[in-house]
Design an enzyme around this catalytic site. Structure first.
Site, short mmCIF file in Angstrom:
data_model
loop_
_atom_site.label_atom_id
_atom_site.label_comp_id
_atom_site.label_asym_id
_atom_site.label_seq_id
_atom_site.Cartn_x
_atom_site.Cartn_y
_atom_site.Cartn_z
N GLY A 22 6.95 -2.08 14.59
CA GLY A 22 6.24 -0.99 13.83
C GLY A 22 5.02 -0.20 14.66
N ARG A 23 4.28 -1.01 15.44
CA ARG A 23 3.23 -0.43 16.29
C ARG A 23 3.89 0.28 17.53
NH1 ARG A 23 3.01 -5.74 15.74
NH2 ARG A 23 3.55 -7.01 17.69
N LYS A 71 -2.11 -10.92 3.11
CA LYS A 71 -1.26 -10.24 1.91
C LYS A 71 -0.89 -11.10 0.91
CE LYS A 71 1.43 -7.43 5.23
NZ LYS A 71 2.99 -7.26 5.75
N GLU A 99 -2.78 -6.08 17.71
CA GLU A 99 -1.51 -6.69 16.68
C GLU A 99 -0.65 -7.56 17.72
OE1 GLU A 99 1.17 -4.89 13.86
OE2 GLU A 99 -0.42 -5.48 12.60
N GLU A 152 0.75 -1.32 -0.03
CA GLU A 152 -0.09 0.11 0.03
C GLU A 152 0.82 1.36 0.07
OE1 GLU A 152 -0.34 -2.45 2.05
OE2 GLU A 152 -2.43 -3.04 2.46
O1 LIG Z 1 6.20 0.16 8.17
P1 LIG Z 1 6.04 -0.82 7.17
O2 LIG Z 1 7.04 -1.81 7.04
O3 LIG Z 1 5.26 -0.08 5.92
O4 LIG Z 1 4.65 -1.53 7.98
C1 LIG Z 1 3.51 -1.11 8.06
C2 LIG Z 1 2.70 -2.08 8.75
O5 LIG Z 1 2.39 -3.24 8.09
C3 LIG Z 1 2.47 -4.58 8.63
O6 LIG Z 1 1.23 -5.22 7.72
C4 LIG Z 1 2.23 -4.74 10.07
O7 LIG Z 1 1.09 -5.37 10.34
C5 LIG Z 1 2.34 -3.68 10.74
O8 LIG Z 1 2.56 -3.99 12.24
C6 LIG Z 1 3.03 -2.56 10.01
O9 LIG Z 1 3.07 -1.27 10.91
#
Ligand SMILES: O=P(O)(O)OC[C@H]1O[C@H](O)[C@H](O)[C@@H](O)[C@@H]1O
Length: 568
Positions: A273-274, A516, A360, A219
């Protein structure tokens, strides 16, 4: 506890199960009549007050939860996190978001290396860069100042920064420092989100920040290419260097994308990430909007809670108490959801952020050792600011299902409003609800009370409130950058505590992968059908029919995809 032993096999867990049966026989009305108990359930740290006296819990429950924490090795697990051990075992990584807000002179090791200097190198770089943009010493390709920022990212690279931005937007100090500037977030791959975010913006005065830990998220990368096209079609390909920067752990892919590595802001694989809002993921866009000095206060607030979480005894430790109480509600009382109800419109994006951090992290089906859990972990988080929620889903909370609620209140409004002739200030009006709702949930209203009020008999059962619905209240002194940092860290750590007790890995997210990879299959099919007319194959009946119908009805999409940007 041996590492492969499930927490549910331990004695303290079993004792809590038996204890829950007893506690369910009591009513919060009775529990709250014991003032000594209530007094012992109020804890304060650094200006934040937690009152958990409206939890369906006794003093004995608390003792039993501490025993559970002991058998779960909670203290050791917290220490292992702060020591940089690879507690995210399925990804073989440390979990060190606490290092992102650690004071410059602190030492936090990951793989034998003190990571704090690296953190501050990036923070210093953000400070310098954001000052250049804000002062106009860095200008766009046509010599104009860059006043607007679009941060492109999703999930952890979006929700936390959006929450903090929304919370700061009405803070007087932040308003001053953001004057004349705009910060927007493009997350969804839906082209409508592109259209919304570029509407009213001029590429000449816009800086695009691509935020992605991996720099591979489908995305984000499509949105990044879309905004690169938006810039280069207006200003020429060479303008990209002046108008696009990146935040990532994958600097090789950043460079491949065409962004100068000097304009990339790093973070590290030990930041989930979170849990990344305190890395460049949040600090860069937020510093561009509000200036680094405001965001530094946000980091300090989070750091204060980090130290508290690490060193405070459990009886007075806000995230530990909150985490244990959530485990009590989910695993022993059997309440699967949690409502996050901030009585502050500035916190409207808090629940969506915590949804990711919590669901998550703890939405797992196996223990950290891969053993299927014989109990449910995680909870369903949702929420809206009060009083809006009161006019929406509170009906269910009062008379339908039991949902433990977090009431979050603020003493001093960011935007006080008084009207002469009114009974109270506008903020007092809001806060009247913050104080009233927890008691309405706890005490309810009996049929005897209703009868005394001469309620017609046929309505008595409809108007009865069973009460005995647990909640807790957090009262913040104000809602400035520092307090926002405190609130974030309290919830981050609370969620980690829950995972430590359940014995799961709260720091991986394998559950997002399957969808995904199936989308990749669909994407290939859409391409093959549109470009070569290939029929839909390899899917089940349902997906085949839906895809066929979709392709047929959208046959006007050109196979060669000549560039087209939103018409705004
Ligand atoms: O920061 P990115 O690598 O683009 O990831 C963005 C997001 O996508 C993933 O699907 C994870 O589920 C998330 O934990 C993450 O924050």
């Amino acid at each position: 506890m041996a590492s492969s032993t499930l927490i549910s096999d331990t004695q303290p867990w079993k004792e809590l199960q038996a204890h829950a049966v007893d506690v369910k026989k009591t009513h919060l009305r009775d529990l709250l009549s014991n003032e000594e108990r209530s007094r012992s359930m109020v804890v304060e740290f650094d200006g934040i007050l937690l009152d958990y006296s409206r939890q369906l819990a006794t003093v004995e429950t608390r003792e039993k939860l501490f025993k559970l924490a002991e058998v779960a090795s909670l203290k050791e697990k917290i220490n292992r996190m702060y020591k940089g051990e690879h507690i995210n075992s399925t990804e073989n990584r440390s979990v060190l978001h606490v290092a992102l807000r650690a004071p410059r002179d602190s030492v936090i090791q990951s793989d034998g290396k003190n990571v704090v200097p690296d953190v501050w190198n990036v923070l210093d770089k953000i400070k310098e860069f954001s000052e250049r943009i804000r002062s106009g010493s860095w200008v766009g390709a046509t010599g104009k100042q860059l006043k607007d920022v679009v941060a492109v990212g999703i999930g952890g690279s979006f929700l936390g920064p959006l929450f903090v931005h929304t919370a700061l937007q009405t803070d007087p100090e932040a308003i001053e420092s953001a004057r004349g500037r705009q910060l927007r977030f493009l997350a969804n791959v839906d082209p409508i989100d592109v259209a919304r975010n570029i509407t009213g913006l001029n590429p000449e005065t816009t800086l695009v920040v691509i935020v992605s830990k991996t720099f591979t998220t489908a995305e984000t990368m499509l949105n990044a290419r879309t905004l690169r096209e938006w810039i280069s079609s207006a200003l020429g390909a060479s303008a990209v260097a002046k108008h696009m920067v990146a935040v990532s752990t994958n600097l090789t892919l950043v460079e491949k994308f065409g962004i100068d590595p000097n304009n990339a802001f790093a973070f590290w694989d030990w930041v989930g990430g979170r849990y990344s809002v305190c890395s460049a993921v949040g600090v860069l866009p937020l510093s561009l909007q509000y200036g680094f000095s405001v965001i530094e206060k946000f980091l300090k607030g989070a750091s204060s809670i980090d130290q508290h979480m690490h060193s405070e005894q459990f009886e007075r430790n806000l995230p530990v108490l909150l985490g244990l109480l959530s485990v009590w509600n989910v695993s022993f009382l059997g309440y699967p959801a949690r409502a996050i109800l901030p009585y502050s419109q500035a916190l409207e994006k808090f629940a969506p952020h915590i949804q990711q951090v919590s669901m998550e992290s703890n939405g797992k089906g196996v223990s950290i050792d891969g053993v299927p859990l014989p109990f449910e972990a995680g909870e369903i988080d949702f929420g809206e600011p009060g009083t809006n929620g009161q006019h929406s889903f509170y009906q269910l909370i009062h008379q339908g299902r039991v949902i433990p609620c977090d009431f979050i209140g603020v003493v001093k409004s960011q935007q006080p409003v008084y009207l002469s002739g009114e009974v109270v200030s506008n903020h007092d009006e809001l806060m009247s609800n913050f104080f009233a709702q927890p008691d309405a949930l706890a005490y309810g209203k009996t049929s005897e009370q209703l009868k005394k009020e001469n309620v017609p008999p046929h309505l008595v059962s409809h108007k009865t409130f069973s009460g005995n619905r647990p909640s807790l209240s957090l009262l913040l002194p104000s809602l400035n950058a520092y307090n926002i940092g405190q609130l974030l860290a309290i919830y981050e750590h609370r969620i980690a505590v829950e995972g430590f007790i359940w014995g799961i890995n709260s720091f991986d997210q394998w559950g997002v992968e399957l969808g995904k990879s199936l989308a990749t299959q669909v994407r290939k099919q859409l391409n093959a059908s549109r470009t070569k007319g290939e029929p839909v194959q390899g899917f089940n009946f349902s997906t085949t029919s839906m895809l066929t119908r979709y392709l047929k009805a959208s046959a006007d999409v050109p196979a060669d995809l000549p560039t087209r940007l939103p018409k705004t």
